[in-house]
Design a protein around this motif. Structure first.
Motif, short mmCIF file in Angstrom:
data_model
loop_
_atom_site.label_atom_id
_atom_site.label_comp_id
_atom_site.label_asym_id
_atom_site.label_seq_id
_atom_site.Cartn_x
_atom_site.Cartn_y
_atom_site.Cartn_z
N PHE A 1 27.21 22.94 -2.44
CA PHE A 1 28.67 21.63 -2.33
C PHE A 1 29.04 20.97 -0.92
O PHE A 1 28.11 21.25 0.24
N TYR B 1 32.09 19.70 1.30
CA TYR B 1 33.63 18.61 0.49
C TYR B 1 34.19 18.24 2.25
O TYR B 1 33.21 18.18 2.91
N GLN C 1 36.67 17.22 3.68
CA GLN C 1 38.50 17.70 4.50
C GLN C 1 39.23 16.67 5.07
O GLN C 1 38.95 16.35 6.52
N MET D 1 40.61 20.83 1.17
CA MET D 1 39.19 20.89 0.26
C MET D 1 38.89 20.14 -1.01
O MET D 1 39.40 20.15 -2.03
N LEU E 1 36.71 18.62 -3.23
CA LEU E 1 34.59 18.62 -3.79
C LEU E 1 34.56 17.17 -3.82
O LEU E 1 34.65 16.29 -4.45
N ARG F 1 28.18 18.46 -5.93
CA ARG F 1 28.21 19.93 -6.29
C ARG F 1 26.58 19.50 -7.37
O ARG F 1 26.02 18.72 -7.77
N PHE G 1 32.70 19.12 4.98
CA PHE G 1 31.27 20.36 4.55
C PHE G 1 30.77 20.30 3.63
O PHE G 1 30.69 20.34 2.89
N PHE H 1 31.14 28.48 4.21
CA PHE H 1 30.75 26.72 5.00
C PHE H 1 29.57 26.97 6.11
O PHE H 1 29.86 27.63 6.91
#
Lengths: 114, 114
Positions: free
Chosen positions: B35, B37, B39, B45, B47, B50, B91, B104
């Motif tokens: 993934f 992510y 932030q 977080m 998404l 994926r 991340f 992570f």
């Protein structure tokens, strides 16, 4: 669909005091996670629940941290007594089940220990 | 143990340009998810994209696309037509298919300049 709810959003406490954070996952999500994110770092998994059972708590500092998930829904993370290095954002996340890969996060609970 | 490494602490890009963020991971598993992510300062977080390890085709989501190199254990994200709202911490994360554990990296701060 309601998201992952967390409270309180912000908390300031003195060292050696105690604090509790609450998380309500997305309805029907069996897996619940608590992450600790210290400023400048990536989130670190503290504990993972599957329904009301603990799957992984290997990185939970058990001498001061505890967590429970009542009836496989809401969860509470407690810190007692708090240390300065516990200052972080505590993120709660949930997912439906292993076959559904996406994990959804709450807005986090910011803890400052002074 | 699985690990995720992001070697770029900070990256910058001009608005409307393209930028690539890098990630490498280590695992002995053959089935897993990766993934990216985002932030923002609010710390929630979000998404972005994926990738399932069993899929050879690289995932795309609008302006975001990945370059998944399974043999090299590399997973980068390309952001095209960068916008000011893309500025955030990004991340990279690895999820074990069997245990649901989500790990992570340390994050890359992306700045977008007008």
């Amino acid at each position: 669909e309601a998201g992952v709810a967390q409270s309180p959003r912000y908390k300031i406490i003195e060292k050696r005091q105690s604090v509790a954070f609450w998380c309500n996952p997305i309805s029907g999500h069996a897996t619940l996670y608590w992450y600790q994110q210290i400023l400048g770092q990536g989130p670190k998994l503290l504990i993972q629940f599957q329904n009301n059972g603990v799957v992984d708590d290997s990185q939970l500092p058990k001498e001061r941290f505890s967590a429970e998930r009542l009836k496989g829904v809401d969860s509470t993370l407690k810190i007692q007594p708090a240390k300065l290095e516990d200052s972080a954002v505590y993120l709660c996340a949930s997912s439906l089940r292993a076959a559904i890969p996406t994990i959804y996060f709450g807005e986090g609970s910011w803890l400052t220990v002074v | 143990a699985q690990t995720v490494t992001q070697s770029q602490p900070e990256m910058s890009v001009q608005e409307a340009e393209t930028v690539t963020l890098s990630c490498t991971y280590d695992t002995s598993e053959s089935d897993y998810y990766l993934f990216w992510y985002k932030q923002p300062p609010s710390r929630q977080m979000i998404l972005v994209i994926r990738q399932e390890a069993y899929k050879q085709q690289n995932a795309t989501e609008n302006r975001f696309s990945v370059n998944f190199q399974k043999a090299a254990k590399a997973f980068s994200i390309k952001i095209s037509d960068s916008q000011l709202g893309d500025a955030a911490m990004y991340f990279c994360a690895y999820r074990n298919y069997n245990t649901d554990k989500l790990i992570f990296g340390t994050g890359t701060r992306l700045q977008v300049f007008p």
